[in-house]
Design a protein around this motif. Sequence first.
Motif, PDB file in Angstrom:
ATOM      1  N   VAL A 171     -45.053  28.420  37.198  1.00 55.93           N
ATOM      2  CA  VAL A 171     -44.624  29.123  38.403  1.00 55.93           C
ATOM      3  C   VAL A 171     -45.740  29.117  39.440  1.00 55.93           C
ATOM      4  O   VAL A 171     -46.863  29.537  39.171  1.00 55.93           O
ATOM      5  CB  VAL A 171     -44.202  30.574  38.094  1.00 55.93           C
ATOM      6  N   ILE A 172     -45.412  28.612  40.620  1.00 61.64           N
ATOM      7  CA  ILE A 172     -46.283  28.717  41.777  1.00 61.64           C
ATOM      8  C   ILE A 172     -45.570  29.590  42.797  1.00 61.64           C
ATOM      9  O   ILE A 172     -44.348  29.754  42.749  1.00 61.64           O
ATOM     10  CB  ILE A 172     -46.631  27.338  42.362  1.00 61.64           C
ATOM     11  N   GLY A 173     -46.317  30.192  43.708  1.00 60.93           N
ATOM     12  CA  GLY A 173     -45.666  31.109  44.624  1.00 60.93           C
ATOM     13  C   GLY A 173     -46.368  31.221  45.950  1.00 60.93           C
ATOM     14  O   GLY A 173     -47.542  30.856  46.103  1.00 60.93           O
ATOM     15  N   PHE A 174     -45.622  31.763  46.900  1.00 59.41           N
ATOM     16  CA  PHE A 174     -46.150  32.035  48.236  1.00 59.41           C
ATOM     17  C   PHE A 174     -45.710  33.417  48.658  1.00 59.41           C
ATOM     18  O   PHE A 174     -44.544  33.784  48.539  1.00 59.41           O
ATOM     19  CB  PHE A 174     -45.630  31.014  49.250  1.00 59.41           C
ATOM     20  N   LEU A 190     -50.948  31.233  43.275  1.00 56.85           N
ATOM     21  CA  LEU A 190     -50.638  31.507  44.676  1.00 56.85           C
ATOM     22  C   LEU A 190     -51.111  30.339  45.542  1.00 56.85           C
ATOM     23  O   LEU A 190     -52.292  29.965  45.518  1.00 56.85           O
ATOM     24  CB  LEU A 190     -51.308  32.806  45.120  1.00 56.85           C
ATOM     25  N   LEU A 191     -50.189  29.755  46.311  1.00 58.91           N
ATOM     26  CA  LEU A 191     -50.499  28.581  47.122  1.00 58.91           C
ATOM     27  C   LEU A 191     -49.959  28.765  48.531  1.00 58.91           C
ATOM     28  O   LEU A 191     -49.145  29.650  48.803  1.00 58.91           O
ATOM     29  CB  LEU A 191     -49.864  27.327  46.504  1.00 58.91           C
ATOM     30  N   SER A 192     -50.402  27.895  49.435  1.00 57.43           N
ATOM     31  CA  SER A 192     -49.819  27.855  50.773  1.00 57.43           C
ATOM     32  C   SER A 192     -48.500  27.092  50.704  1.00 57.43           C
ATOM     33  O   SER A 192     -48.239  26.351  49.748  1.00 57.43           O
ATOM     34  CB  SER A 192     -50.768  27.151  51.741  1.00 57.43           C
ATOM     35  N   LEU A 193     -47.679  27.244  51.738  1.00 57.06           N
ATOM     36  CA  LEU A 193     -46.416  26.510  51.763  1.00 57.06           C
ATOM     37  C   LEU A 193     -46.644  25.004  51.768  1.00 57.06           C
ATOM     38  O   LEU A 193     -45.913  24.257  51.110  1.00 57.06           O
ATOM     39  CB  LEU A 193     -45.599  26.918  52.991  1.00 57.06           C
ATOM     40  N   GLU A 194     -47.657  24.562  52.487  1.00 58.75           N
ATOM     41  CA  GLU A 194     -47.924  23.125  52.538  1.00 58.75           C
ATOM     42  C   GLU A 194     -48.319  22.582  51.166  1.00 58.75           C
ATOM     43  O   GLU A 194     -48.058  21.415  50.859  1.00 58.75           O
ATOM     44  CB  GLU A 194     -49.024  22.838  53.566  1.00 58.75           C
ATOM     45  N   GLN A 195     -48.926  23.416  50.331  1.00 58.52           N
ATOM     46  CA  GLN A 195     -49.258  22.997  48.965  1.00 58.52           C
ATOM     47  C   GLN A 195     -48.031  23.033  48.058  1.00 58.52           C
ATOM     48  O   GLN A 195     -47.911  22.248  47.120  1.00 58.52           O
ATOM     49  CB  GLN A 195     -50.348  23.903  48.389  1.00 58.52           C
ATOM     50  N   ILE A 196     -47.122  23.947  48.354  1.00 52.81           N
ATOM     51  CA  ILE A 196     -45.946  24.139  47.492  1.00 52.81           C
ATOM     52  C   ILE A 196     -44.939  23.012  47.636  1.00 52.81           C
ATOM     53  O   ILE A 196     -44.411  22.507  46.632  1.00 52.81           O
ATOM     54  CB  ILE A 196     -45.290  25.505  47.793  1.00 52.81           C
ATOM     55  N   TRP A 197     -44.640  22.590  48.868  1.00 59.11           N
ATOM     56  CA  TRP A 197     -43.544  21.644  49.084  1.00 59.11           C
ATOM     57  C   TRP A 197     -43.599  20.431  48.157  1.00 59.11           C
ATOM     58  O   TRP A 197     -42.587  20.114  47.517  1.00 59.11           O
ATOM     59  CB  TRP A 197     -43.479  21.192  50.544  1.00 59.11           C
ATOM     60  N   PRO A 198     -44.738  19.731  48.055  1.00 61.10           N
ATOM     61  CA  PRO A 198     -44.732  18.508  47.241  1.00 61.10           C
ATOM     62  C   PRO A 198     -44.805  18.733  45.734  1.00 61.10           C
ATOM     63  O   PRO A 198     -44.663  17.784  44.965  1.00 61.10           O
ATOM     64  CB  PRO A 198     -45.974  17.756  47.734  1.00 61.10           C
ATOM     65  N   GLN A 199     -45.002  19.985  45.300  1.00 68.38           N
ATOM     66  CA  GLN A 199     -45.187  20.243  43.870  1.00 68.38           C
ATOM     67  C   GLN A 199     -43.931  20.743  43.168  1.00 68.38           C
ATOM     68  O   GLN A 199     -43.761  20.544  41.964  1.00 68.38           O
ATOM     69  CB  GLN A 199     -46.307  21.278  43.658  1.00 68.38           C
ATOM     70  N   ALA A 200     -43.057  21.409  43.914  1.00 68.10           N
ATOM     71  CA  ALA A 200     -41.975  22.173  43.278  1.00 68.10           C
ATOM     72  C   ALA A 200     -40.808  21.298  42.843  1.00 68.10           C
ATOM     73  O   ALA A 200     -40.339  20.440  43.582  1.00 68.10           O
ATOM     74  CB  ALA A 200     -41.483  23.252  44.227  1.00 68.10           C
TER      75      ALA A 200
END
Length: 322
Positions: A171-174, A190-200
């Motif tokens: 689980v990653i989150g913003f 906890l990540l930024s949105l820009e980090q989340i997009w390519p990982q989820a």
Amino acid sequence: MSAPINKVLIADDIEQECVDILKQNGIEVTVKTKQTKDELLVTLPQHDAVIVRSATKITAELLAASAGKLKLVGRAGTGVDNIDVPAASANKILVMNTPQANSRSAAELTCTLILSLSRHVPQAAASMKAGKWARKDFMGEEVYGRTLAVLGLGRIGSEVAVRLQAFGMKVIGFDPMVTKEQAEAKNIELLSLEQIWPQADYITVHVPLIKQTENLINKETLAKCKKGVRIINVARGGIVNEVDLVESLNAGHAKGAAFDVFEQEPPTFRELIDHPLVIATPHLGASTIDAQLRVASEIADNIVQYNKGTMLGVLNAREVLN
């Protein structure tokens, strides 16, 4: 503290327990649902408080007409987008909600939709009912080892994270209101949105619909996501751009979606509802017997406590009382 609440109007359907608790504490209750705006302009100023669900819109016009008599608007539920909170504050009317009452039910529905997406449960069930035995058409995948992004780590988002960690999901989150340490305590990165997009692999939204979150997931952000991403919205319609998502599904970039809430309700954008890769449910997040009983009793209890000098679940106390 203002004068006590003596007369309450219940403007939307709610469990009888709400009425019973109020009456047991000496509060007069009027139940009158499905009123027009003109009817509300007459009835609201006759009461000290009004309790609504999501059907009745408490507008600036209604609040201005009720100023001086109406002291409180109670929302039996979490979201208050059907209540003009700034107008309530300007008219010295408190707005109260019950944020915890339906959290578990909404979290469980979210988890159900994620698992259903991974195994094509509604589509396979519909195929069986149509007399087919099409096992090869519904090859799924495990959620174990996949990455779940939770946008919004409040009560519901956090409960979703905990439950799906039990299935082996990373689980990653913003959430701009949550610290790294708070997230780590729940085993969330906890990540930024820009980090989340390519990982989820899966993205579920649990944020309110405000200016900053409207169209949060759109053509541009979807393009940044990995191919095969699945989108889940059990929060509020409008957080995910429905047209952009359908385009992504049709292009083969997004792999699936599950929606319980829509930009318009009932929804009119049939391309989303009818899409073979979309699971759609009619705003069922809080539609459990358990949640309905909790919101009914909690909003009534909060009003009773208000009369005793304790304010619970009030969103604009500072603006009204200062």
